[in-house]
Design a protein around this motif. Structure first.
Motif, PDB file in Angstrom:
ATOM      1  N   PHE A  13       1.689   7.740 -18.276  1.00 59.41           N
ATOM      2  CA  PHE A  13       1.824   7.712 -16.832  1.00 59.41           C
ATOM      3  C   PHE A  13       1.944   6.278 -16.341  1.00 59.41           C
ATOM      4  O   PHE A  13       1.151   5.429 -16.694  1.00 59.41           O
ATOM      5  N   ILE A  14       2.927   6.030 -15.508  1.00 55.25           N
ATOM      6  CA  ILE A  14       3.155   4.690 -14.998  1.00 55.25           C
ATOM      7  C   ILE A  14       2.633   4.556 -13.575  1.00 55.25           C
ATOM      8  O   ILE A  14       2.129   3.523 -13.183  1.00 55.25           O
ATOM      9  N   CYS A  15       2.723   5.616 -12.798  1.00 55.26           N
ATOM     10  CA  CYS A  15       2.313   5.526 -11.401  1.00 55.26           C
ATOM     11  C   CYS A  15       0.788   5.616 -11.287  1.00 55.26           C
ATOM     12  O   CYS A  15       0.129   6.190 -12.140  1.00 55.26           O
ATOM     13  N   PRO A  16       0.216   5.052 -10.244  1.00 56.55           N
ATOM     14  CA  PRO A  16      -1.232   5.125 -10.047  1.00 56.55           C
ATOM     15  C   PRO A  16      -1.698   6.558  -9.786  1.00 56.55           C
ATOM     16  O   PRO A  16      -0.937   7.398  -9.314  1.00 56.55           O
ATOM     17  N   PHE A  17      -2.941   6.835 -10.097  1.00 62.13           N
ATOM     18  CA  PHE A  17      -3.481   8.174  -9.927  1.00 62.13           C
ATOM     19  C   PHE A  17      -3.859   8.492  -8.490  1.00 62.13           C
ATOM     20  O   PHE A  17      -3.968   9.642  -8.127  1.00 62.13           O
ATOM     21  N   ASN A  18      -4.083   7.489  -7.677  1.00 56.55           N
ATOM     22  CA  ASN A  18      -4.508   7.707  -6.300  1.00 56.55           C
ATOM     23  C   ASN A  18      -3.299   7.584  -5.369  1.00 56.55           C
ATOM     24  O   ASN A  18      -2.843   6.483  -5.073  1.00 56.55           O
ATOM     25  N   PRO A  19      -2.776   8.720  -4.876  1.00 50.82           N
ATOM     26  CA  PRO A  19      -1.589   8.649  -4.024  1.00 50.82           C
ATOM     27  C   PRO A  19      -1.845   7.949  -2.695  1.00 50.82           C
ATOM     28  O   PRO A  19      -0.928   7.379  -2.117  1.00 50.82           O
ATOM     29  N   ALA A  20      -3.059   7.961  -2.221  1.00 53.26           N
ATOM     30  CA  ALA A  20      -3.348   7.299  -0.945  1.00 53.26           C
ATOM     31  C   ALA A  20      -3.170   5.784  -1.057  1.00 53.26           C
ATOM     32  O   ALA A  20      -2.805   5.131  -0.092  1.00 53.26           O
ATOM     33  N   ARG A  21      -3.394   5.236  -2.241  1.00 52.54           N
ATOM     34  CA  ARG A  21      -3.247   3.790  -2.427  1.00 52.54           C
ATOM     35  C   ARG A  21      -1.883   3.395  -2.942  1.00 52.54           C
ATOM     36  O   ARG A  21      -1.554   2.221  -2.997  1.00 52.54           O
ATOM     37  N   SER A  22      -1.061   4.353  -3.349  1.00 54.55           N
ATOM     38  CA  SER A  22       0.236   3.991  -3.906  1.00 54.55           C
ATOM     39  C   SER A  22       1.414   4.414  -3.031  1.00 54.55           C
ATOM     40  O   SER A  22       2.449   3.756  -3.050  1.00 54.55           O
ATOM     41  N   PRO A  25       2.122   1.625   0.180  1.00 56.15           N
ATOM     42  CA  PRO A  25       2.850   0.422  -0.225  1.00 56.15           C
ATOM     43  C   PRO A  25       4.248   0.713  -0.785  1.00 56.15           C
ATOM     44  O   PRO A  25       5.169  -0.075  -0.599  1.00 56.15           O
ATOM     45  N   SER A  26       4.412   1.855  -1.454  1.00 63.34           N
ATOM     46  CA  SER A  26       5.736   2.207  -1.965  1.00 63.34           C
ATOM     47  C   SER A  26       6.722   2.444  -0.838  1.00 63.34           C
ATOM     48  O   SER A  26       7.878   2.028  -0.918  1.00 63.34           O
ATOM     49  N   ILE A  27       6.284   3.107   0.205  1.00 63.85           N
ATOM     50  CA  ILE A  27       7.161   3.383   1.342  1.00 63.85           C
ATOM     51  C   ILE A  27       7.477   2.102   2.100  1.00 63.85           C
ATOM     52  O   ILE A  27       8.624   1.859   2.466  1.00 63.85           O
ATOM     53  N   TYR A  32      10.796   3.459  -4.388  1.00 64.72           N
ATOM     54  CA  TYR A  32      10.610   4.905  -4.515  1.00 64.72           C
ATOM     55  C   TYR A  32      10.716   5.387  -5.961  1.00 64.72           C
ATOM     56  O   TYR A  32      10.980   6.562  -6.203  1.00 64.72           O
ATOM     57  N   ARG A  33      10.517   4.506  -6.936  1.00 63.76           N
ATOM     58  CA  ARG A  33      10.690   4.909  -8.331  1.00 63.76           C
ATOM     59  C   ARG A  33       9.726   6.001  -8.765  1.00 63.76           C
ATOM     60  O   ARG A  33      10.117   6.909  -9.485  1.00 63.76           O
ATOM     61  N   TYR A  34       8.479   5.926  -8.364  1.00 64.95           N
ATOM     62  CA  TYR A  34       7.476   6.866  -8.868  1.00 64.95           C
ATOM     63  C   TYR A  34       6.917   7.782  -7.786  1.00 64.95           C
ATOM     64  O   TYR A  34       5.930   8.472  -8.019  1.00 64.95           O
ATOM     65  N   ILE A  35       7.539   7.808  -6.630  1.00 67.73           N
ATOM     66  CA  ILE A  35       7.055   8.646  -5.534  1.00 67.73           C
ATOM     67  C   ILE A  35       7.275  10.131  -5.839  1.00 67.73           C
ATOM     68  O   ILE A  35       6.553  10.992  -5.355  1.00 67.73           O
ATOM     69  N   TRP A  36       8.263  10.416  -6.679  1.00 64.39           N
ATOM     70  CA  TRP A  36       8.578  11.804  -7.007  1.00 64.39           C
ATOM     71  C   TRP A  36       7.403  12.509  -7.682  1.00 64.39           C
ATOM     72  O   TRP A  36       7.202  13.705  -7.492  1.00 64.39           O
ATOM     73  N   MET A  37       6.617  11.765  -8.438  1.00 60.72           N
ATOM     74  CA  MET A  37       5.503  12.393  -9.145  1.00 60.72           C
ATOM     75  C   MET A  37       4.440  12.914  -8.177  1.00 60.72           C
ATOM     76  O   MET A  37       3.880  13.984  -8.374  1.00 60.72           O
ATOM     77  N   HIS A  38       4.201  12.178  -7.102  1.00 60.11           N
ATOM     78  CA  HIS A  38       3.204  12.596  -6.125  1.00 60.11           C
ATOM     79  C   HIS A  38       3.702  13.763  -5.270  1.00 60.11           C
ATOM     80  O   HIS A  38       2.901  14.464  -4.658  1.00 60.11           O
TER      81      HIS A  38
END
Length: 57
Positions: A13-22, A25-27, A32-38
Motif C-alpha cells: 500500500f502506498i497511500c496513507p491509511f487515514n483518509p482524513a489526513r490524505s 492535501p491531495s485535493i 489524485y494518484r491514490y485518491i481512487w483507493m479511498h
C-alpha cells in the motif's frame, strides 16, 4: 500480511491509511494518484459484505 499503524512493514500500500489526513492535501495539491483507493475500497467492501450476507445460510 501484518501491518502496523504507520504502514512501515513493507506493505504494497502506498497511500496513507487515514483518509482524513490524505484526501484534503491531495485535493488541494491536485495530486489524485491514490485518491481512487479511498473512494473505491469502501464500495468494494460494502458489495463484498452484502454478497456474503445474501449467500449466507
Amino acid at each position: 500480511m501484518e501491518l502496523d499503524q504507520k504502514g512501515n512493514s513493507g506493505s504494497i500500500f502506498i497511500c496513507p491509511f487515514n483518509p482524513a489526513r490524505s484526501l484534503g492535501p491531495s485535493i488541494v495539491s491536485s495530486d489524485y494518484r491514490y485518491i481512487w483507493m479511498h473512494i473505491l475500497a469502501p464500495m468494494i467492501g460494502a458489495c463484498l459484505g452484502a454478497g456474503l450476507y445474501l449467500f449466507e445460510d
